[in-house]
Design an enzyme around this catalytic site. Sequence first.
Site, PDB file in Angstrom:
ATOM      1  N   GLU A 165      -6.942   3.165  -0.897  1.00 13.03           N
ATOM      2  CA  GLU A 165      -6.892   4.042   0.268  1.00 13.03           C
ATOM      3  C   GLU A 165      -6.105   5.310  -0.049  1.00 13.03           C
ATOM      4  O   GLU A 165      -6.517   6.416   0.288  1.00 13.03           O
ATOM      5  CB  GLU A 165      -6.265   3.301   1.458  1.00 13.03           C
ATOM      6  CG  GLU A 165      -6.578   3.944   2.789  1.00 13.03           C
ATOM      7  CD  GLU A 165      -5.908   3.236   3.956  1.00 13.03           C
ATOM      8  OE1 GLU A 165      -5.385   2.121   3.772  1.00 13.03           O
ATOM      9  OE2 GLU A 165      -5.918   3.815   5.052  1.00 13.03           O
ATOM     10  N   GLY A 204      -2.841   3.854  11.542  1.00 11.43           N
ATOM     11  CA  GLY A 204      -2.314   3.001  12.594  1.00 11.43           C
ATOM     12  C   GLY A 204      -1.458   1.866  12.052  1.00 11.43           C
ATOM     13  O   GLY A 204      -0.447   1.481  12.649  1.00 11.43           O
ATOM     14  N   ALA A 205      -1.848   1.320  10.890  1.00  6.34           N
ATOM     15  CA  ALA A 205      -1.148   0.149  10.372  1.00  6.34           C
ATOM     16  C   ALA A 205      -0.447   0.387   9.047  1.00  6.34           C
ATOM     17  O   ALA A 205       0.421  -0.385   8.653  1.00  6.34           O
ATOM     18  CB  ALA A 205      -2.134  -1.024  10.234  1.00  6.34           C
ATOM     19  N   SER A 206      -0.801   1.447   8.331  1.00  3.30           N
ATOM     20  CA  SER A 206      -0.130   1.707   7.060  1.00  3.30           C
ATOM     21  C   SER A 206       0.000   3.204   6.848  1.00  3.30           C
ATOM     22  O   SER A 206      -0.643   4.005   7.526  1.00  3.30           O
ATOM     23  CB  SER A 206      -0.908   1.092   5.892  1.00  3.30           C
ATOM     24  OG  SER A 206      -2.137   1.761   5.703  1.00  3.30           O
ATOM     25  N   THR A 207       0.869   3.562   5.893  1.00  2.97           N
ATOM     26  CA  THR A 207       0.999   4.970   5.534  1.00  2.97           C
ATOM     27  C   THR A 207       0.948   5.076   4.025  1.00  2.97           C
ATOM     28  O   THR A 207       1.427   4.188   3.318  1.00  2.97           O
ATOM     29  CB  THR A 207       2.278   5.589   6.135  1.00  2.97           C
ATOM     30  OG1 THR A 207       2.196   7.003   6.029  1.00  2.97           O
ATOM     31  CG2 THR A 207       3.537   5.127   5.431  1.00  2.97           C
ATOM     32  N   GLN A 208       0.312   6.134   3.522  1.00  2.00           N
ATOM     33  CA  GLN A 208       0.126   6.309   2.091  1.00  2.00           C
ATOM     34  C   GLN A 208       0.729   7.621   1.611  1.00  2.00           C
ATOM     35  O   GLN A 208       0.639   8.631   2.315  1.00  2.00           O
ATOM     36  CB  GLN A 208      -1.366   6.352   1.729  1.00  2.00           C
ATOM     37  CG  GLN A 208      -2.089   5.039   1.774  1.00  2.00           C
ATOM     38  CD  GLN A 208      -2.362   4.563   3.195  1.00  2.00           C
ATOM     39  OE1 GLN A 208      -1.928   3.501   3.604  1.00  2.00           O
ATOM     40  NE2 GLN A 208      -3.052   5.364   3.974  1.00  2.00           N
TER      41      GLN A 208
END
Length: 456
Positions: A165, A204-208
Amino acid sequence: MAGKVLSLLPPLVLAAAGLSGLLLLCVPTRDVREPPALKYGIVLDAGSSHTSMFVYKWPADKENDTGIVGQHSSCDVQGGGISSYADNPSGAGQSLVECLEQALRDVPKERHAGTPLYLGATAGMRLLNLTSPEASASVLEAVTQTLTQYPFDFRGARILSGQDEGVFGWVTANYLLENFIKYGWVGRWFRPRKGTLGAMDLGGASTQITFETAIPAEDPANEVKLRLYGQHYRVYTHSFLCYGRDQVLQRLLASALQTHRFHPCWPRGYSTQVLLQDLYQSPCTEAQWPQTFNSSARVSVSGTSDPVLCRDLVSGLFDLSSCTFSRCSFNGVFQPPVAGNFIAFSAFYYTVDFLRTAMGLPVATLQQLEAAAMAICNQTWAELQTRAPRQQARLADYCAGAMFVQQLLSRGYGFDERSFRLRLCQVAPSQGASPDAQRSRCMGSSHVLGLFASWF
Ligand SMILES: *[C@@H]1O[C@H](CO)[C@@H](O)[C@H](O)[C@H]1NC(C)=O
Ligand SMILES: *[C@@H]1O[C@H](CO)[C@@H](O)[C@H](O)[C@H]1NC(C)=O
Ligand SMILES: *[C@@H]1O[C@H](CO)[C@@H](O)[C@H](O)[C@H]1NC(C)=O
Ligand SMILES: *[C@@H]1O[C@H](CO)[C@@H](O)[C@H](O)[C@H]1NC(C)=O
């Protein structure tokens, strides 16, 4: 994964940008005997909070096979993300039907069979796969069943890893800004000699966070080597699960309940009933689970507009105490120093844009960003409502969101106060500005971070 080479070469590129994540997929080149015409591809970007469908098109002729992929149309799937159908998997497949019917109309009929169709799911499904692998498998099966009923060339529905992602987001962003390759006025492709931009995505659920670096990763999981248009890139990437906006809000609420019984990040004058089952069903709030609780009970939680307590609550999300590498971002994750210019999109944009437009606050430096977060967290519910009367639904959460973004950038990723400059850009695809013009408008020369609302 060290040394993994993803060759994304001339089988170029289908790029999909969504609010909650980005996908980038390769279209294998075949020997194309059709007359020059348009080819199409369909990507379903299945984020944690919603799914978007993008239909892309690009010229089918050889020369332009390495060419620019353009967005043809898009469709927002009604209802929640596919992971929200854990108890009713067939509903996940059904939810896609309306958009797929649109795709049937958007892609010319004679092109249907040759049009690749992909579904890529991100952190919402990664979480579901953690709590219930059976449920996530059923959801994927159900969407696969729906997708195979359409005449397109279905290539699969899968859960992307955090690494995928992050890298897809980085490639997509740089591809769209023509940092890899560019079609010149002389009618030939050439490689612009500008560097790449780092990419930050807040879903919404993760950050990259993903950026090119000369420093070898001390943890092989954080390094991806890419070959793009004959150039090699060493890219650092990390995806923090449970650090997407929605999960962060849940975690803050859970720790507010645990330590205060009120919510310092919510505005004074605001209160709501929280269903404990909703709050504690996510694996992200596990550390805050009470020993026993009645899952069907609701508790009433009130806001107190307390910027200092809110800041402390948010800093609890970042564990800076242990690092087994020469340097870390947070939670013991290796990270080289952030280098070069960055772009940030999705929830980063919406959060900072609210501070600037609804609150009228300057947000160019980290210090200004912090002051703005303190200021919004000091507003009462009534004050916030007068400033942004049409944003009721998310209004109470902007304080926590702003605090989180500010701390993620500074304490988390280690952006430097002296070099950090923020600019907001709303890139509107239909308005015809070239990527170059948009880029220069957004980046300026000394700006470290540009925020983009969307691509194209
Ligand atoms: C390839 O794309 C360029 C720019 O979009 C266009 O001008 C050119 O005519 C295309 N070439 C062919 C063979 O269609
Ligand atoms: C779910 O997680 C397991 C363990 O990490 C992994 O092997 C599996 O491939 C995942 N399922 C899907 C559908 O990606
Ligand atoms: C749990 O909460 C529900 C709703 O408030 C209530 O009806 C039920 O009696 C509670 N159960 C227990 C064991 O306290
Ligand atoms: C909050 O606002 C009040 C005035 O409305 C001000 O006195 C106080 O200093 C502010 N607190 C912070 C932390 O900004």
